[in-house]
Enzyme design. Sequence first.
Site, PDB file in Angstrom:
ATOM      1  N   HIS A 133       0.827  -1.198   0.000  1.00  0.00           N
ATOM      2  CA  HIS A 133       0.000   0.000   0.000  1.00  0.00           C
ATOM      3  C   HIS A 133       0.866   1.255   0.000  1.00  0.00           C
ATOM      4  CE1 HIS A 133       0.986  -0.532   4.247  1.00  0.00           C
ATOM      5  NE2 HIS A 133       0.710   0.753   4.430  1.00  0.00           N
ATOM      6  N   ASP A 135       0.732   5.001   1.885  1.00  0.00           N
ATOM      7  CA  ASP A 135       0.070   5.643   3.023  1.00  0.00           C
ATOM      8  C   ASP A 135      -0.812   6.812   2.585  1.00  0.00           C
ATOM      9  OD1 ASP A 135       1.133   3.991   4.968  1.00  0.00           O
ATOM     10  OD2 ASP A 135       2.875   5.269   5.316  1.00  0.00           O
ATOM     11  N   HIS A 283       4.801   0.091   0.320  1.00  0.00           N
ATOM     12  CA  HIS A 283       5.547  -0.693   1.298  1.00  0.00           C
ATOM     13  C   HIS A 283       4.672  -1.799   1.892  1.00  0.00           C
ATOM     14  CE1 HIS A 283       3.613   2.481   3.682  1.00  0.00           C
ATOM     15  NE2 HIS A 283       3.690   1.664   4.727  1.00  0.00           N
ATOM     16  N   ARG A 298       6.152   6.424  14.103  1.00  0.00           N
ATOM     17  CA  ARG A 298       6.117   6.944  12.754  1.00  0.00           C
ATOM     18  C   ARG A 298       5.575   8.367  12.707  1.00  0.00           C
ATOM     19  NH1 ARG A 298       1.916   5.987   7.885  1.00  0.00           N
ATOM     20  NH2 ARG A 298       0.966   7.639   9.131  1.00  0.00           N
TER      21      ARG A 298
END
Length: 307
Positions: A133, A135, A283, A298
């Site tokens: 996918h 983000d 990723h 993150r």
Amino acid sequence: MATTIPTPKPALDKPLMHYGRRVLDRTAPGNSPTQYQILDISPLTLHIGAEITGVDLSQPIGDDLAEELRQALLEWKVIFFRDQHAFGPEQHLALAGVWGAPEENPFFPKSGTAGVSRLAKDAMAIGNENIWHSDHSFMAAPALGSVLRAVEVPPAGGDTMWADMAVAYDNLSASMKERIDTLTAVHDWVPSWGSAMTEDRVTRLRQTLPPVEHPVVVRHPRTGRKVLYVNEPFTTRIVGLSDTESRELLGELALQARIPEYQVRFRWQPDSIAIWDNIAVQHYAINDYYPQRRVMERIAIAGVPLS
């Protein structure tokens, strides 16, 4: 009598991936590799992914270092640092700030520091298959990038992979490029994130997160390079095609991220950091470490509308 070895044939009448040589260009044609004065670059593949040494990210980031970091990310799409032991939330925000302002993910838990999401999977969470996918593609201005720090990692497993979607586009057939270059697609979070929510919560979030449309092929906002921009969980249909045509085409395009030649894989250690260009890559976090624990922090970097 000589034995004749038959030529392998694809299992499908219409193969979803081509066979033969692939072009794996690190940068767009005509762009020369950068000569770095501060960073020591160790490529993990020839076109995507590089480890960077000689930099202590706990220290203030000056203009010259910031410019080399920005250039390294454009060139390699994902860059890695190890042994950043004095790296905390303040340094995390400063590093992300080299590229832009932090952007909250509406579905991730917060760490206690604004803009920082803590992603923890512990021994009670049996590993499930992940999915390739990009983000925040379900947002009108998808995240430009992400800065991910390893807080706690399992002794084995828990790697992350990235796939170069500019290279994926480069290797499509000429007829496929012509077919998709002017198409747009709908991106929506409901089939993935919404599947575990109550109907009331989906309705509430829909008010600020409606479905959005992006080109199937985008121009990278900083390099201008063409990038294949569809992904499995968030791209739901292609505008103007029948349901059958849309489903078949999306299936073929989404498979491109799974080609190993387009990928890089990173083995995490505590205090490792990865920064990736969220428009150029997809990723996949490999969930193969049950019953061990994996804790990451993150920051997503706010982006711009794509064209």
